[in-house]
Scaffold this motif. Sequence first.
Motif, PDB file in Angstrom:
ATOM      1  N   LYS A  34      11.279 -40.598 102.501  1.00 53.30           N
ATOM      2  CA  LYS A  34      12.514 -39.614 102.236  1.00 53.30           C
ATOM      3  C   LYS A  34      11.864 -38.256 102.265  1.00 53.30           C
ATOM      4  O   LYS A  34      12.739 -37.053 102.559  1.00 53.30           O
ATOM      5  CB  LYS A  34      12.903 -40.028 100.869  1.00 53.30           C
ATOM      6  CG  LYS A  34      13.748 -41.234 100.677  1.00 53.30           C
ATOM      7  CD  LYS A  34      14.485 -41.560  99.271  1.00 53.30           C
ATOM      8  CE  LYS A  34      15.276 -40.298  98.904  1.00 53.30           C
ATOM      9  NZ  LYS A  34      16.101 -40.539  97.718  1.00 53.30           N
TER      10      LYS A  34
ATOM     11  N   VAL B  30       9.453 -43.296  99.364  1.00 59.53           N
ATOM     12  CA  VAL B  30       9.399 -42.189  98.888  1.00 59.53           C
ATOM     13  C   VAL B  30       8.868 -41.081  99.795  1.00 59.53           C
ATOM     14  O   VAL B  30       9.429 -40.147 100.071  1.00 59.53           O
ATOM     15  CB  VAL B  30       8.557 -41.950  97.510  1.00 59.53           C
ATOM     16  CG1 VAL B  30       8.476 -40.503  97.069  1.00 59.53           C
ATOM     17  CG2 VAL B  30       9.449 -42.812  96.346  1.00 59.53           C
TER      18      VAL B  30
ATOM     19  N   GLU C 177      18.292 -46.350  97.464  1.00 58.18           N
ATOM     20  CA  GLU C 177      17.203 -45.792  98.449  1.00 58.18           C
ATOM     21  C   GLU C 177      17.772 -45.923 100.119  1.00 58.18           C
ATOM     22  O   GLU C 177      17.733 -44.957 100.758  1.00 58.18           O
ATOM     23  CB  GLU C 177      16.052 -46.300  98.302  1.00 58.18           C
ATOM     24  CG  GLU C 177      15.245 -46.179  96.902  1.00 58.18           C
ATOM     25  CD  GLU C 177      15.380 -44.622  96.333  1.00 58.18           C
ATOM     26  OE1 GLU C 177      15.156 -43.802  97.358  1.00 58.18           O
ATOM     27  OE2 GLU C 177      15.092 -44.426  94.997  1.00 58.18           O
TER      28      GLU C 177
ATOM     29  N   SER D 198      20.546 -43.629 101.060  1.00 55.06           N
ATOM     30  CA  SER D 198      20.382 -42.333 101.146  1.00 55.06           C
ATOM     31  C   SER D 198      19.625 -42.080 102.750  1.00 55.06           C
ATOM     32  O   SER D 198      19.662 -41.161 103.356  1.00 55.06           O
ATOM     33  CB  SER D 198      19.537 -42.082 100.222  1.00 55.06           C
ATOM     34  OG  SER D 198      18.966 -40.480 100.311  1.00 55.06           O
TER      35      SER D 198
END
Length: 942
Positions: free
Chosen positions: A130, A127, A36, A39
Amino acid sequence: MEAVVSASHGAFGPLLVKLNDLLAGEYARLKGVRREMRSLRSELSNMHAALQKYTMLQDPDIQVKAWISEVRELAYDTEDCVDKFIHRLGSPGTRHHHHRGIKEFFRRSARRLKTLGSWRQIAKQIVELKARVMSVKDQRTSYKLDDMVCGTSGHAVVDPRLAALFIEEAHLMGIEDPRDDLAKWALDAENSLGTRCRVLSIFGFGGLGKTTLANEVYRKIREHFHCHAFVSVSQKPDVRKIIKDIISQVPCHDGFTKDIQFWDEKKSIEKLRELLQDKRYLVIIDDIWSTSTWNTIKCAFPENNCSSRVITTTRIFDVASSCCQVGDDHIYYMEPLSDLHSKKLFFNRIFGSEDCCPDILKDLSDAILRKCGGLPLAIISISGLLASRPAVRNDWEKIRKSIGFALDKSQSLEGMKSILSLSYSSLTPNLKTCLLYFSNFPEDYKIERDTLVRRWMAEGFISEERGQSRQEVAENNFYELINKSIVQPMDIGYDGKARACRVHDLMLEFAISKAAEENFITVLGGQMVLPNSNCYIRRLSVQHINSELASTLASKELHHVRSLTASGCIKQMPNLVEFESLRVLDFEGCEGLKGYDLNNINKLFKLKYLGLRSTCISNVPSGVVMLHDLETLDLRDTYIQELPAGIVQLSKLQYLLTARCVFYGETTIPSGIGKMKSLCEISGFNITTSSVGAVEELENLTNLTELHVVFNGGGSDKYKRHEEMLLSSLCKLGRYSLQSFRIQSKDSTPLDFLDSWSPLPSSLQLFIMSTSYYLPKPPKWLAPTVTSLTHLNINLSEITEEDINILGTMPALISLELWFKTIRKERLIVQGNGFRSLKEFYFIHSYYFAGARYLLFEEGALPKVEKLQVPFYVSVAEAYGLYLGIEHLPCLKDAEVSIYNEGATASESKAAVVAIRNEANAHPNHPRVTIFGQEKISFHFP
């Protein structure tokens, strides 16, 4: 137009560093974290690269601005998430985790994640982030922002300096004297070395009128030269075009400029040199922005023994110095207009004369002129704005309060904004961020260098560069802003460096406007109020608060505020628990802090800077010991005498500054201070009220560069061990990094133990005694082998010629302050081979002791001294001749002579004053010499 968005770089810098640290550290081994975080880092790095490209644009599209704003807020929120993640897991490299090993850290972290449900919450936040990242990324594609960037035409912008070239002479104020002085300098060939080309550089802040002055000198003297030219330089200069522009203004024979459009830079310079080779020329190079530009342009000016002149203007001191490297070149420091000329210019443009100004507007006029600070451009711009409006007090009051806002909205102020923008847009992204940070401080506020750079570091703006520490990089940024005339230096020290600065009111207004535009700092109660914005408040400066503003602030989301600067009374401030993301908390000088709840300060787990200076508190909030990331704790000028025992657990603390003023009392050294290995500077600790063990522990602070201690009541057997342990610690610290040592007392505590400091303090640069005690002789370690010592302030019972000679051999000494109480009635001769580097020399006789001694300077003595303070005893001087020898000090600028005339007649005292005045008048530099008599009468010569 100026390039946009600099503060966004300040948002990305700390975030990318933290993401890299996470991926390189033990955290990355936790399941799912590495993927994570990698990214996130990849996408954010790409966004940062795009951001850097967009910030170079001039007049960008509104969609580009909107995208930049989205990216900035995203960066802030991502960093907040990362910080919470690290805090909830605990740092594996600090406190008790390290010795248990990495496996134990992972077991413990996994248990905490399961029990507290932290991972689920953090995973949800990641999340969401992102998703935001992908949304912002898609916006860039869907709006085709890169196509807009490539298609930006960079349409023609009117040069804001152009009007200065065509200003009517009747509108000029206060320019006649400097114009005539510079014209005289330019036409005077007698003082030049032969008939070489001499360079004059006009240096000063943007808007002071450098271009106007240069143009007026040009008009006055150009007919005395065979040829002349005036060219302006842009921030991104085309040297070939500049050279060709000069050629176009110089008469030349037919065919000389054939194929000029094909000449490259080298060819252009060669042709201009050919053209000027046998001519007496005058060339004005206006607004140079870099030394490299000057170093190229100057190659075009041949040395032809024709008494030619080149005049440059610049707002960057390094450039001015580069232009004037030969002895008879000259830097002219542009000064603001005087109050008289400022008023005349202001009222003439609005009313025709000051007499026509209504009485009801005169106080507002004074307030507006104070904001202008003597800048002609500011006065012209603001008076032009006021002249177009009714002479109504309410309208004038609104303009006074909102000049920063008006900079963005009023066409009348466009020229001033453009000039300020030129300075701003010339800065690197990091310097832009540092400049906008000045928005935290009120108008006319004296901003201490050390405080400012510590706050920059705490905010994450500063990183190590090319082997320089963060503090060195931050200080370089501070000096670079001064060098570029962005901020104004104050408290110039013995080494020529500023210890503080202030920001011109109009530059501050500009910075506040930019900071608000970029959601960098929100100012409450000063120049601006809370904006109606959907963005979170990221930094908050509360310069005044009342019930109305407090109510407005209470309605805002404060959990994302990264720094809080408050001044004045803060009783109505929201509770600290609302500010959970703070990195910087500065309450310096705040009233009523005792009544403000500091009990929740332990919740500020990200806090790196805590400033409680001058707040009259007597106890450190107990929660401070839980602030494990704290780097600076400033408790100066408070009544705190004891620190909580747990303070020694703050392993990252670098600056521990306590109640250093005798008036407020002193603080006891905490037991266990030797554990605080990161400490670089400590001040205000009382040696004799501390335990012997705590004093001994000072020797373990191997990174300590500055030590300031108080030593009261020593000299008795009771404190013998304290002396021994302080000396032992000094001896060991002197082998490490100690650069500055100050010892202070409010009594005559003997300090003879300092004579035994050994081995020589290899890095010591500054030594200051601030006591009533006088050493019988200079310490043995004051010797030529101490090659780093630049500043010495010491008390000596008696000073002999031998002492003077020894001190004169210290190679790096720049500033020397000698206090003495001798009873001998004789003179000391400062020999011609001493003090080769000294710039400041203060020879001071204590008024509490009787005695008489004065100095005589031989030819060649103190070749670099600029400031001098000496006593002059008339009765003693009569025996040797009324003579100091200040004419032998070639660089002297400022001297202060205290006349002691006990035992002398009135005529003898008068003769002494006349003798010193004659010496001053005979000096080639005509230094400012102030003579103080015993009757407190001051004489200023010449």
